[in-house]
Design a protein around this motif. Structure first.
Motif, PDB file in Angstrom:
ATOM      1  N   PRO A  51      74.967   0.124  21.834  1.00 43.63           N
ATOM      2  CA  PRO A  51      75.870   0.539  22.948  1.00 43.63           C
ATOM      3  C   PRO A  51      75.244   1.195  23.965  1.00 43.63           C
ATOM      4  N   GLU A  52      74.051   1.809  23.860  1.00 45.30           N
ATOM      5  CA  GLU A  52      73.438   2.614  24.926  1.00 45.30           C
ATOM      6  C   GLU A  52      72.822   1.455  25.980  1.00 45.30           C
ATOM      7  N   LEU A  53      72.332   0.320  25.279  1.00 46.98           N
ATOM      8  CA  LEU A  53      71.877  -0.918  25.962  1.00 46.98           C
ATOM      9  C   LEU A  53      72.840  -1.361  26.940  1.00 46.98           C
ATOM     10  N   ALA A  54      73.946  -1.266  26.469  1.00 48.46           N
ATOM     11  CA  ALA A  54      74.979  -2.057  27.330  1.00 48.46           C
ATOM     12  C   ALA A  54      75.788  -1.194  28.300  1.00 48.46           C
ATOM     13  N   HIS A  55      74.965   0.218  28.209  1.00 45.82           N
ATOM     14  CA  HIS A  55      75.758   1.364  29.094  1.00 45.82           C
ATOM     15  C   HIS A  55      75.313   1.064  30.588  1.00 45.82           C
ATOM     16  N   VAL A  56      76.315   1.111  31.334  1.00 44.50           N
ATOM     17  CA  VAL A  56      76.171   1.136  32.852  1.00 44.50           C
ATOM     18  C   VAL A  56      76.476   2.172  33.606  1.00 44.50           C
ATOM     19  N   PRO A  57      75.389   2.889  34.599  1.00 46.58           N
ATOM     20  CA  PRO A  57      74.080   2.248  34.771  1.00 46.58           C
ATOM     21  C   PRO A  57      73.256   2.331  33.549  1.00 46.58           C
ATOM     22  N   PRO A  58      72.275   1.528  33.528  1.00 50.78           N
ATOM     23  CA  PRO A  58      71.148   1.805  32.451  1.00 50.78           C
ATOM     24  C   PRO A  58      70.594   3.032  32.440  1.00 50.78           C
ATOM     25  N   THR A  59      70.249   3.367  31.204  1.00 47.63           N
ATOM     26  CA  THR A  59      69.065   4.578  30.930  1.00 47.63           C
ATOM     27  C   THR A  59      67.802   4.233  31.017  1.00 47.63           C
ATOM     28  N   ILE A  60      67.001   5.049  31.433  1.00 47.21           N
ATOM     29  CA  ILE A  60      65.767   4.559  31.544  1.00 47.21           C
ATOM     30  C   ILE A  60      64.805   4.822  30.297  1.00 47.21           C
ATOM     31  N   LEU A  61      64.980   6.152  29.669  1.00 49.44           N
ATOM     32  CA  LEU A  61      64.430   6.604  28.553  1.00 49.44           C
ATOM     33  C   LEU A  61      65.562   6.922  27.493  1.00 49.44           C
ATOM     34  N   PRO A  62      65.299   6.208  26.398  1.00 51.35           N
ATOM     35  CA  PRO A  62      66.543   6.124  25.206  1.00 51.35           C
ATOM     36  C   PRO A  62      67.084   7.788  25.073  1.00 51.35           C
ATOM     37  N   GLU A  63      68.383   7.878  24.867  1.00 50.31           N
ATOM     38  CA  GLU A  63      69.180   9.132  24.829  1.00 50.31           C
ATOM     39  C   GLU A  63      68.732   9.481  23.413  1.00 50.31           C
ATOM     40  N   GLN A  64      68.609   8.638  22.530  1.00 51.55           N
ATOM     41  CA  GLN A  64      68.205   9.136  21.000  1.00 51.55           C
ATOM     42  C   GLN A  64      67.174   7.898  20.698  1.00 51.55           C
ATOM     43  N   TRP A  65      66.129   8.411  20.380  1.00 53.56           N
ATOM     44  CA  TRP A  65      65.080   7.355  19.980  1.00 53.56           C
ATOM     45  C   TRP A  65      65.317   6.852  18.478  1.00 53.56           C
ATOM     46  N   HIS A  66      64.969   5.418  18.242  1.00 49.66           N
ATOM     47  CA  HIS A  66      65.278   4.789  17.136  1.00 49.66           C
ATOM     48  C   HIS A  66      64.123   3.794  16.808  1.00 49.66           C
ATOM     49  N   PRO A  67      62.895   4.391  16.769  1.00 52.39           N
ATOM     50  CA  PRO A  67      61.596   3.599  16.326  1.00 52.39           C
ATOM     51  C   PRO A  67      61.911   2.720  14.910  1.00 52.39           C
ATOM     52  N   GLU A  68      62.956   3.098  14.180  1.00 58.73           N
ATOM     53  CA  GLU A  68      63.064   2.248  13.145  1.00 58.73           C
ATOM     54  C   GLU A  68      63.730   0.926  13.213  1.00 58.73           C
ATOM     55  N   THR A  69      64.030   0.603  14.529  1.00 54.77           N
ATOM     56  CA  THR A  69      64.605  -0.895  14.888  1.00 54.77           C
ATOM     57  C   THR A  69      63.453  -1.679  14.616  1.00 54.77           C
ATOM     58  N   TYR A  70      62.226  -1.514  14.838  1.00 58.01           N
ATOM     59  CA  TYR A  70      61.342  -2.438  14.826  1.00 58.01           C
ATOM     60  C   TYR A  70      61.203  -2.847  13.190  1.00 58.01           C
ATOM     61  N   SER A  71      61.207  -1.947  12.401  1.00 54.59           N
ATOM     62  CA  SER A  71      61.233  -2.363  10.813  1.00 54.59           C
ATOM     63  C   SER A  71      62.399  -2.971  10.454  1.00 54.59           C
ATOM     64  N   ASP A  72      63.517  -2.761  11.212  1.00 54.11           N
ATOM     65  CA  ASP A  72      64.873  -3.231  10.854  1.00 54.11           C
ATOM     66  C   ASP A  72      64.788  -4.786  11.567  1.00 54.11           C
ATOM     67  N   ALA A  73      64.070  -4.895  12.537  1.00 51.57           N
ATOM     68  CA  ALA A  73      64.309  -6.369  12.958  1.00 51.57           C
ATOM     69  C   ALA A  73      63.032  -7.348  12.370  1.00 51.57           C
ATOM     70  N   TRP A  74      62.217  -6.584  11.861  1.00 52.78           N
ATOM     71  CA  TRP A  74      61.364  -7.437  11.035  1.00 52.78           C
ATOM     72  C   TRP A  74      61.906  -8.123   9.738  1.00 52.78           C
ATOM     73  N   SER A  75      62.572  -7.173   9.063  1.00 48.27           N
ATOM     74  CA  SER A  75      63.353  -7.458   7.758  1.00 48.27           C
ATOM     75  C   SER A  75      64.505  -8.190   7.830  1.00 48.27           C
ATOM     76  N   PHE A  76      65.258  -8.005   9.164  1.00 52.38           N
ATOM     77  CA  PHE A  76      66.524  -8.470   9.256  1.00 52.38           C
ATOM     78  C   PHE A  76      66.589 -10.066   9.771  1.00 52.38           C
ATOM     79  N   MET A  77      65.349 -10.447  10.605  1.00 52.41           N
ATOM     80  CA  MET A  77      65.017 -11.710  10.881  1.00 52.41           C
ATOM     81  C   MET A  77      63.799 -12.566  10.318  1.00 52.41           C
ATOM     82  N   GLU A  78      63.483 -11.797   9.048  1.00 50.03           N
ATOM     83  CA  GLU A  78      62.376 -12.232   8.443  1.00 50.03           C
ATOM     84  C   GLU A  78      61.283 -12.597   9.366  1.00 50.03           C
TER      85      GLU A  78
END
Length: 290
Positions: A51-78
């Motif tokens: 939802p934050e990525l779709a926010h207008v205007p876009p934010t420069i820095l994340p309002e809430q940091w989610h570094p676990e996205t990288y591990s989620d992407a690694w497993s989700f897309m194999e």
């Protein structure tokens, strides 16, 4: 004497030095923003929520940091499987290019075959053709390889074979081999070395800078290629990272997709940062010191 836009006398003045540093700083910042900003935006965007990525205007820095996205992407897309496919294809393309381009460049440079300049000219002429114009004839060749009459679709050879003869790399290698002193070749011949032995034991050890450049070019080109792997690797299990990420895009949250793009980019960025000195040395090498 080096010719530059500003003479040495102008650089000694306050206005000359100030103008030089202003222009240099502006150019440096402009190029840094143009090349680094997209990667930084992708790196930070992957740690935002969808939802934050779709926010207008876009934010420069994340309002809430989610570094676990990288591990989620690694497993989700194999991604491990597609990393393995890409490493195998890039490594094979690198070996095949060296096996074809190095002897071809050595022959054109040192063996001086009949019509060698014409052959080199025809090779370089292929660089003037748009890549899209070669897709259909190359695809038809891959589906029915001449002489052996085999179909290489969904096989790594479908990428290795078209990458074998690279006119630009042959030209780079030939220009470097031209600088190898002929006396070394003659001395090796007098000592009884054949042409292949001379190339392997005399010329190639002196050609490490240009071999590093050609190797990096070959690996990066195979790693980032998209259109050709998309055509010849329709089987999802054989696809490379670039094709797999495009296939996952419609059904994957945008933050996971950005994380996958970052992970796919890291190896090539690391290769450049580690070997940038060798790249510049190989591209600027024009002579050998005796």
């Amino acid at each position: 004497m080096n010719r530059t836009l500003l003479s040495d006398n102008q650089l000694r003045t306050l206005h000359g030095r100030l103008g030089y540093w202003v222009v240099f700083s502006c150019a440096f910042i402009a190029f840094a923003v143009a090349f680094v900003l997209p990667f930084v935006w992708m790196l930070l965007g992957a740690m935002k929520s969808a939802p934050e990525l779709a926010h207008v205007p876009p934010t420069i820095l994340p309002e809430q940091w989610h570094p676990e996205t990288y591990s989620d992407a690694w497993s989700f897309m194999e991604l491990a499987k597609y990393f393995g496919n890409t490493v195998m294809i890039a490594g094979g393309a690198w070996l095949v290019q060296l096996a074809v381009d190095v002897p071809a460049a050595y022959a054109l440079s040192k063996l001086r075959p009949v019509l060698g300049n014409w052959i080199l000219g025809l090779m370089l002429a292929t660089l003037m053709l748009p890549a899209s114009a070669l897709l259909v004839p190359t695809y038809l060749t891959i589906t029915d390889v001449p002489v052996v009459h085999t179909n290489m679709i969904n096989q790594p050879g479908a990428i290795w074979l078209p990458a074998a003869a690279n006119a630009f790399n042959i030209y780079l290698l030939k220009r470097f081999f031209d600088q190898v002193p002929g006396e070394l070749i003659e001395a090796a011949t007098i000592d009884g070395a054949g042409r292949i032995t001379t190339m392997v034991r005399v010329v190639l050890p002196l050609s490490r800078p240009i071999l590093a450049v050609v190797s990096i070019f070959a690996i990066v080109a195979a790693w980032k290629d998209f259109i050709w792997p998309l055509l010849v690797l329709p089987d999802p299990g054989a696809q490379t990272l670039s094709v797999a990420l495009n296939r996952f895009a419609p059904d994957t949250p945008i933050n996971l997709l950005l994380a996958g793009l970052v992970l796919a980019s890291i190896p090539m960025v690391a290769v450049f940062l580690v070997f940038q000195r060798q790249i510049l040395a190989g591209l600027t090498a024009g002579s050998l010191k005796g």
